[in-house]
Design a protein around this motif. Structure first.
Motif, PDB file in Angstrom:
ATOM      1  N   LEU A 154      21.543  -3.333  29.770  1.00 14.46           N
ATOM      2  CA  LEU A 154      22.775  -3.891  29.221  1.00 14.46           C
ATOM      3  C   LEU A 154      22.616  -4.186  27.741  1.00 14.46           C
ATOM      4  O   LEU A 154      21.680  -4.867  27.325  1.00 14.46           O
ATOM      5  CB  LEU A 154      23.132  -5.185  29.968  1.00 14.46           C
ATOM      6  N   GLY A 155      23.526  -3.651  26.939  1.00 15.55           N
ATOM      7  CA  GLY A 155      23.648  -4.051  25.540  1.00 15.55           C
ATOM      8  C   GLY A 155      24.785  -5.043  25.417  1.00 15.55           C
ATOM      9  O   GLY A 155      25.930  -4.723  25.773  1.00 15.55           O
ATOM     10  N   PRO A 156      24.530  -6.265  24.947  1.00 12.87           N
ATOM     11  CA  PRO A 156      25.597  -7.272  24.892  1.00 12.87           C
ATOM     12  C   PRO A 156      26.806  -6.851  24.078  1.00 12.87           C
ATOM     13  O   PRO A 156      27.927  -7.304  24.331  1.00 12.87           O
ATOM     14  CB  PRO A 156      24.903  -8.482  24.254  1.00 12.87           C
ATOM     15  N   VAL A 157      26.602  -5.971  23.094  1.00 12.72           N
ATOM     16  CA  VAL A 157      27.710  -5.532  22.237  1.00 12.72           C
ATOM     17  C   VAL A 157      27.585  -4.040  21.947  1.00 12.72           C
ATOM     18  O   VAL A 157      26.504  -3.468  21.986  1.00 12.72           O
ATOM     19  CB  VAL A 157      27.742  -6.282  20.887  1.00 12.72           C
ATOM     20  N   TYR A 164      29.944 -12.389  24.015  1.00 14.45           N
ATOM     21  CA  TYR A 164      28.517 -12.711  23.992  1.00 14.45           C
ATOM     22  C   TYR A 164      27.876 -12.604  22.608  1.00 14.45           C
ATOM     23  O   TYR A 164      26.791 -13.155  22.389  1.00 14.45           O
ATOM     24  CB  TYR A 164      27.783 -11.790  24.965  1.00 14.45           C
ATOM     25  N   GLY A 165      28.511 -11.893  21.689  1.00 14.70           N
ATOM     26  CA  GLY A 165      27.897 -11.741  20.376  1.00 14.70           C
ATOM     27  C   GLY A 165      28.671 -10.780  19.506  1.00 14.70           C
ATOM     28  O   GLY A 165      29.843 -10.473  19.769  1.00 14.70           O
ATOM     29  N   HIS A 166      28.002 -10.303  18.460  1.00 18.83           N
ATOM     30  CA  HIS A 166      28.663  -9.519  17.418  1.00 18.83           C
ATOM     31  C   HIS A 166      27.853  -8.265  17.111  1.00 18.83           C
ATOM     32  O   HIS A 166      26.637  -8.327  16.930  1.00 18.83           O
ATOM     33  CB  HIS A 166      28.805 -10.354  16.141  1.00 18.83           C
ATOM     34  N   GLY A 167      28.539  -7.137  17.055  1.00 19.20           N
ATOM     35  CA  GLY A 167      27.886  -5.893  16.698  1.00 19.20           C
ATOM     36  C   GLY A 167      27.872  -5.671  15.209  1.00 19.20           C
ATOM     37  O   GLY A 167      28.500  -6.395  14.439  1.00 19.20           O
ATOM     38  N   SER A 175      22.690  -4.130   5.066  1.00 20.17           N
ATOM     39  CA  SER A 175      21.742  -4.839   5.920  1.00 20.17           C
ATOM     40  C   SER A 175      22.346  -4.975   7.316  1.00 20.17           C
ATOM     41  O   SER A 175      23.579  -4.988   7.474  1.00 20.17           O
ATOM     42  CB  SER A 175      21.480  -6.221   5.329  1.00 20.17           C
ATOM     43  N   PRO A 176      21.510  -5.111   8.353  1.00 17.45           N
ATOM     44  CA  PRO A 176      22.050  -5.445   9.679  1.00 17.45           C
ATOM     45  C   PRO A 176      22.453  -6.909   9.808  1.00 17.45           C
ATOM     46  O   PRO A 176      22.981  -7.318  10.849  1.00 17.45           O
ATOM     47  CB  PRO A 176      20.885  -5.114  10.621  1.00 17.45           C
ATOM     48  N   ASP A 177      22.228  -7.697   8.771  1.00 18.89           N
ATOM     49  CA  ASP A 177      22.600  -9.120   8.774  1.00 18.89           C
ATOM     50  C   ASP A 177      24.066  -9.222   8.392  1.00 18.89           C
ATOM     51  O   ASP A 177      24.423  -9.487   7.242  1.00 18.89           O
ATOM     52  CB  ASP A 177      21.710  -9.887   7.798  1.00 18.89           C
ATOM     53  N   THR A 178      24.945  -9.017   9.378  1.00 21.71           N
ATOM     54  CA  THR A 178      26.373  -8.851   9.097  1.00 21.71           C
ATOM     55  C   THR A 178      27.276  -9.892   9.753  1.00 21.71           C
ATOM     56  O   THR A 178      28.495  -9.768   9.681  1.00 21.71           O
ATOM     57  CB  THR A 178      26.841  -7.462   9.551  1.00 21.71           C
ATOM     58  N   GLY A 179      26.717 -10.897  10.421  1.00 25.40           N
ATOM     59  CA  GLY A 179      27.593 -11.861  11.074  1.00 25.40           C
ATOM     60  C   GLY A 179      26.815 -12.890  11.856  1.00 25.40           C
ATOM     61  O   GLY A 179      25.604 -13.044  11.687  1.00 25.40           O
ATOM     62  N   GLU A 180      27.535 -13.591  12.714  1.00 23.48           N
ATOM     63  CA  GLU A 180      26.945 -14.675  13.485  1.00 23.48           C
ATOM     64  C   GLU A 180      26.077 -14.136  14.620  1.00 23.48           C
ATOM     65  O   GLU A 180      26.150 -12.973  14.983  1.00 23.48           O
ATOM     66  CB  GLU A 180      28.052 -15.568  14.039  1.00 23.48           C
ATOM     67  N   GLY A 181      25.290 -15.037  15.209  1.00 21.36           N
ATOM     68  CA  GLY A 181      24.408 -14.670  16.307  1.00 21.36           C
ATOM     69  C   GLY A 181      25.118 -14.684  17.647  1.00 21.36           C
ATOM     70  O   GLY A 181      26.360 -14.646  17.723  1.00 21.36           O
ATOM     71  N   LEU A 182      24.344 -14.756  18.704  1.00 14.36           N
ATOM     72  CA  LEU A 182      24.915 -14.810  20.043  1.00 14.36           C
ATOM     73  C   LEU A 182      25.732 -16.078  20.233  1.00 14.36           C
ATOM     74  O   LEU A 182      25.417 -17.139  19.687  1.00 14.36           O
ATOM     75  CB  LEU A 182      23.798 -14.780  21.092  1.00 14.36           C
ATOM     76  N   THR A 183      26.765 -15.975  21.032  1.00 14.63           N
ATOM     77  CA  THR A 183      27.548 -17.137  21.431  1.00 14.63           C
ATOM     78  C   THR A 183      26.786 -17.906  22.517  1.00 14.63           C
ATOM     79  O   THR A 183      25.804 -17.400  23.080  1.00 14.63           O
ATOM     80  CB  THR A 183      28.899 -16.695  21.987  1.00 14.63           C
ATOM     81  N   PRO A 184      27.221 -19.121  22.858  1.00 15.96           N
ATOM     82  CA  PRO A 184      26.597 -19.800  24.004  1.00 15.96           C
ATOM     83  C   PRO A 184      26.625 -18.960  25.277  1.00 15.96           C
ATOM     84  O   PRO A 184      25.645 -18.945  26.036  1.00 15.96           O
ATOM     85  CB  PRO A 184      27.434 -21.078  24.135  1.00 15.96           C
ATOM     86  N   ALA A 185      27.706 -18.225  25.494  1.00 13.57           N
ATOM     87  CA  ALA A 185      27.749 -17.333  26.659  1.00 13.57           C
ATOM     88  C   ALA A 185      26.704 -16.226  26.522  1.00 13.57           C
ATOM     89  O   ALA A 185      26.130 -15.774  27.527  1.00 13.57           O
ATOM     90  CB  ALA A 185      29.143 -16.724  26.809  1.00 13.57           C
ATOM     91  N   GLY A 186      26.439 -15.795  25.295  1.00 15.70           N
ATOM     92  CA  GLY A 186      25.410 -14.798  25.070  1.00 15.70           C
ATOM     93  C   GLY A 186      24.029 -15.315  25.407  1.00 15.70           C
ATOM     94  O   GLY A 186      23.190 -14.583  25.951  1.00 15.70           O
ATOM     95  N   HIS A 187      23.769 -16.590  25.108  1.00 10.55           N
ATOM     96  CA  HIS A 187      22.489 -17.194  25.494  1.00 10.55           C
ATOM     97  C   HIS A 187      22.339 -17.176  27.015  1.00 10.55           C
ATOM     98  O   HIS A 187      21.262 -16.841  27.543  1.00 10.55           O
ATOM     99  CB  HIS A 187      22.422 -18.631  24.986  1.00 10.55           C
ATOM    100  N   ASP A 188      23.421 -17.523  27.715  1.00 10.92           N
ATOM    101  CA  ASP A 188      23.373 -17.501  29.186  1.00 10.92           C
ATOM    102  C   ASP A 188      23.135 -16.086  29.704  1.00 10.92           C
ATOM    103  O   ASP A 188      22.402 -15.885  30.685  1.00 10.92           O
ATOM    104  CB  ASP A 188      24.680 -18.050  29.763  1.00 10.92           C
ATOM    105  N   LEU A 189      23.758 -15.101  29.034  1.00 13.36           N
ATOM    106  CA  LEU A 189      23.602 -13.716  29.460  1.00 13.36           C
ATOM    107  C   LEU A 189      22.150 -13.267  29.344  1.00 13.36           C
ATOM    108  O   LEU A 189      21.621 -12.602  30.247  1.00 13.36           O
ATOM    109  CB  LEU A 189      24.503 -12.812  28.617  1.00 13.36           C
TER     110      LEU A 189
END
Length: 349
Positions: A154-157, A164-167, A175-189
């Motif tokens: 599974l790829g979260p995005v 769950y997160g941002h692609g 750079s691949p540093d383009t946005g926010e990290g995983l959401t709280p739901a992403g942490h659970d995933l």
């Protein structure tokens, strides 16, 4: 012929588009796209990750987008999040086509490394049910349902946001540093995938999301179809720091054949020969070691080099690795053995 196990393809979308002719498309091919059973058998491709993926909005699939990507620099905005109900329906349709392929007797949907070996021994294609972008995972109960149906990767995005997160966007140079990290739901995933031993695919995550998975996950870090940012500054490619984290986890990177991620100039324009691929492989081997490098074609999802236009050409690519100085043991590792090994470490035997 050396067997090849591949880290990513988008063939299932072609199966959906083929409708009632889907089984014939798989068994006999129709002269289009990259994959079908005859061309896989001709090139020694014994299996791979078959992706469930919600297609791009039409605006990103037209000639205008292709023209933009042929003329860097470019920074295309991320598509909006997919409609969840539509995504669930589309995921179901694509998964159903993989089951239809299994019913032809030529495919085995695998759930363990032992299944992969058994399928190869039986002369069947070993198919991993993979989800690229978790839009169809509406909650953790749905994750368990999909796991019961055979989901093992599974790829979260994909290249758009999910719950769950941002692609990363299609951008060069970036750079691949383009946005926010995983959401709280992403942490659970991440935690639930670890518990179920579902492989987490990092290929489309932005850098902060990648860092979150690296911090939270107890499994090897894997990018199924990615290339080297130090060579081609696409947002989709992995930095040396990211490669170091993958190496330290005992993980793996599958080399993507997409020309825009391979070319130094980032152009979406094909080329002859194998030199760009070998340059990326050299760098991956330097940073990851011989056990951390594999193949992840992105067949039926990308413009690929002329000399790798379909899997029947894979023996030529392996010959190019030998001519480049790779020994037979290393070629076999890159072709298939490293994938099976990392899945053993992720899934268990």
């Amino acid at each position: 012929m050396i067997p090849v196990f591949d880290g990513h393809n988008d063939f299932l979308q072609r199966m959906v588009a083929a409708g009632p002719n889907a089984s014939d498309l798989w068994l006999n091919g129709d002269g289009t796209g990259h994959l079908d059973l005859p061309r896989m058998q001709a090139g020694g491709m014994v299996g791979g990750f078959f992706a469930i993926w919600v297609p791009m909005p039409e605006g990103l699939n037209d000639g205008r987008a292709v023209e933009i990507m042929q003329n860097p620099p470019f920074a295309m905005p991320l598509p909006d999040a997919a409609d969840v109900a539509e995504a669930v329906g589309h995921a179901f349709a694509q998964a159903s086509k993989l089951v239809a392929m299994e019913r032809t007797g030529t495919v085995r949907i695998v759930r363990s490394a032992a299944d992969i070996r058994a399928a190869i021994d039986e002369g069947k294609i070993a198919a991993i049910l993979h989800m690229e972008g978790a839009e169809a995972i509406t909650d953790m109960d749905a994750l368990h349902l999909w796991h019961g149906a055979g989901l093992r990767s599974l790829g979260p995005v994909w290249s758009r946001p999910t719950a769950y997160g941002h692609g990363v966007p299609f951008a060069f140079p970036s750079s691949p540093d383009t946005g926010e990290g995983l959401t709280p739901a992403g942490h659970d995933l991440v935690r639930e995938c670890n518990a179920l031993r579902i492989m987490l695919d990092l290929s489309h995550l932005n850098e902060k999301g990648f860092n979150d998975v690296a911090r939270l996950s107890d499994a090897p870090l894997v990018a199924s179809h990615s290339c080297v940012h130090a060579i081609s500054e696409s947002a989709r490619n992995l930095t040396d720091r990211q490669l170091g984290l993958i190496r330290d986890s005992g993980g793996l990177v599958g080399l993507n054949y997409a020309v825009s991620f391979l070319r130094e100039d980032g152009r979406r324009q094909t080329f002859d020969g194998y030199d760009p691929l070998l340059r990326h492989l050299d760098h991956l081997l330097e940073k990851l070691g011989e056990d951390g490098v594999a193949l992840g074609s992105d067949y039926d999802g990308a413009l690929v080099p002329t000399d790798l236009e379909d899997p029947s050409r894979l023996p030529d690519f392996l010959d190019a690795m030998r001519a480049h100085g790779y020994g037979e043991t290393l070629v076999r590792k890159i072709a298939a053995e490293n994938w099976i090994s990392v899945l053993e470490r992720t899934w268990g035997a």
